[in-house]
Design a protein around this motif. Structure first.
Motif, PDB file in Angstrom:
ATOM      1  N   GLY A  14       0.786  -1.216   0.000  1.00  0.00           N
ATOM      2  CA  GLY A  14       0.000   0.000   0.000  1.00  0.00           C
ATOM      3  C   GLY A  14       0.825   1.276   0.000  1.00  0.00           C
ATOM      4  N   ASP A  15       2.103   1.154   0.311  1.00  0.00           N
ATOM      5  CA  ASP A  15       2.988   2.317   0.335  1.00  0.00           C
ATOM      6  C   ASP A  15       3.390   2.732  -1.073  1.00  0.00           C
ATOM      7  OD1 ASP A  15       4.880   1.564   3.398  1.00  0.00           O
ATOM      8  OD2 ASP A  15       2.874   2.409   3.060  1.00  0.00           O
ATOM      9  N   SER A  16       4.148   3.823  -1.128  1.00  0.00           N
ATOM     10  CA  SER A  16       4.633   4.353  -2.406  1.00  0.00           C
ATOM     11  C   SER A  16       6.148   4.500  -2.385  1.00  0.00           C
ATOM     12  CB  SER A  16       4.009   5.721  -2.694  1.00  0.00           C
ATOM     13  OG  SER A  16       2.606   5.636  -2.809  1.00  0.00           O
ATOM     14  N   LEU A  85       1.718  -0.157  -3.692  1.00  0.00           N
ATOM     15  CA  LEU A  85       2.622  -1.283  -3.922  1.00  0.00           C
ATOM     16  C   LEU A  85       2.072  -2.577  -3.325  1.00  0.00           C
ATOM     17  CD1 LEU A  85       5.974   0.590  -3.443  1.00  0.00           C
ATOM     18  CD2 LEU A  85       5.363  -0.765  -5.451  1.00  0.00           C
ATOM     19  N   LYS A  86       2.364  -3.660  -4.024  1.00  0.00           N
ATOM     20  CA  LYS A  86       1.925  -4.991  -3.615  1.00  0.00           C
ATOM     21  C   LYS A  86       3.142  -5.888  -3.413  1.00  0.00           C
ATOM     22  CE  LYS A  86      -2.142  -4.549  -6.629  1.00  0.00           C
ATOM     23  NZ  LYS A  86      -2.883  -5.165  -7.764  1.00  0.00           N
ATOM     24  N   THR A 123      11.424  -4.019  -2.220  1.00  0.00           N
ATOM     25  CA  THR A 123      10.840  -5.113  -1.469  1.00  0.00           C
ATOM     26  C   THR A 123       9.577  -4.618  -0.787  1.00  0.00           C
ATOM     27  OG1 THR A 123      13.032  -6.053  -1.051  1.00  0.00           O
ATOM     28  CG2 THR A 123      11.208  -6.844   0.319  1.00  0.00           C
ATOM     29  N   VAL A 124       8.475  -5.312  -1.056  1.00  0.00           N
ATOM     30  CA  VAL A 124       7.189  -4.924  -0.492  1.00  0.00           C
ATOM     31  C   VAL A 124       6.714  -6.039   0.435  1.00  0.00           C
ATOM     32  CG1 VAL A 124       4.848  -4.146  -0.977  1.00  0.00           C
ATOM     33  CG2 VAL A 124       6.678  -3.679  -2.623  1.00  0.00           C
ATOM     34  N   SER A 125       6.564  -5.704   1.690  1.00  0.00           N
ATOM     35  CA  SER A 125       6.108  -6.703   2.664  1.00  0.00           C
ATOM     36  C   SER A 125       4.591  -6.639   2.811  1.00  0.00           C
ATOM     37  CB  SER A 125       6.785  -6.468   4.008  1.00  0.00           C
ATOM     38  OG  SER A 125       6.400  -5.207   4.535  1.00  0.00           O
ATOM     39  N   SER A 126       4.021  -7.764   3.135  1.00  0.00           N
ATOM     40  CA  SER A 126       2.549  -7.831   3.277  1.00  0.00           C
ATOM     41  C   SER A 126       2.095  -7.488   4.683  1.00  0.00           C
ATOM     42  CB  SER A 126       2.061  -9.224   2.900  1.00  0.00           C
ATOM     43  OG  SER A 126       2.693 -10.187   3.716  1.00  0.00           O
TER      44      SER A 126
END
Length: 126
Positions: A14-16, A85-86, A123-126
């Motif tokens: 969800g971040d950018s 972001l996903k 790197t996108v964490s859930s």
């Protein structure tokens, strides 16, 4: 020709993030840019491209509506703004440049690009 990609990092879903690709050694206004990414164990894939004129842009279906590509001719820098972001966006992101004759040309195939930056990890964490 040198391309320096930066701006990657570790973020939550969800971040950018905004990636930058600073260019040197070229006449910036003559070049189109492409952003590509490669996740572990996967082939490199197209993300987005922008023509030298800035008029034509393309993005993959997986990022359409979330990512935006732009250029700042004064700073000789291209950008990839990544929103919402996903975890599946996790990859090494690389920018690539090509001198084009047509001002609206924005290649979407990695083999069309002769110049590449070194890549930046997202790197996108859930």
């Amino acid at each position: 020709v040198q391309l320096q990609a930066s701006g990657g990092g570790l973020v939550q879903a969800g971040d950018s993030l905004r990636l930058s690709c600073a260019a040197s050694g070229l006449t910036f206004g003559r070049y189109a840019v492409g952003w590509f990414r490669q996740a572990p164990g996967k082939e490199r894939e197209f993300v987005a491209a922008l023509s030298r004129s800035g008029v034509s842009s393309y993005s993959s279906d997986s990022v359409k509506g979330r990512f935006a590509i732009s250029r700042d001719n004064a700073k000789k820098t291209w950008y990839l703004q990544m929103n919402s972001l996903k975890p599946e966006d996790t990859a090494i992101y690389s920018c690539a440049a090509k001198s084009t004759i047509l001002t609206v040309d924005a290649p979407r195939v990695d083999t069309d690009y002769p110049y590449w930056g070194q890549g930046t990890q997202v790197t996108v964490s859930s």
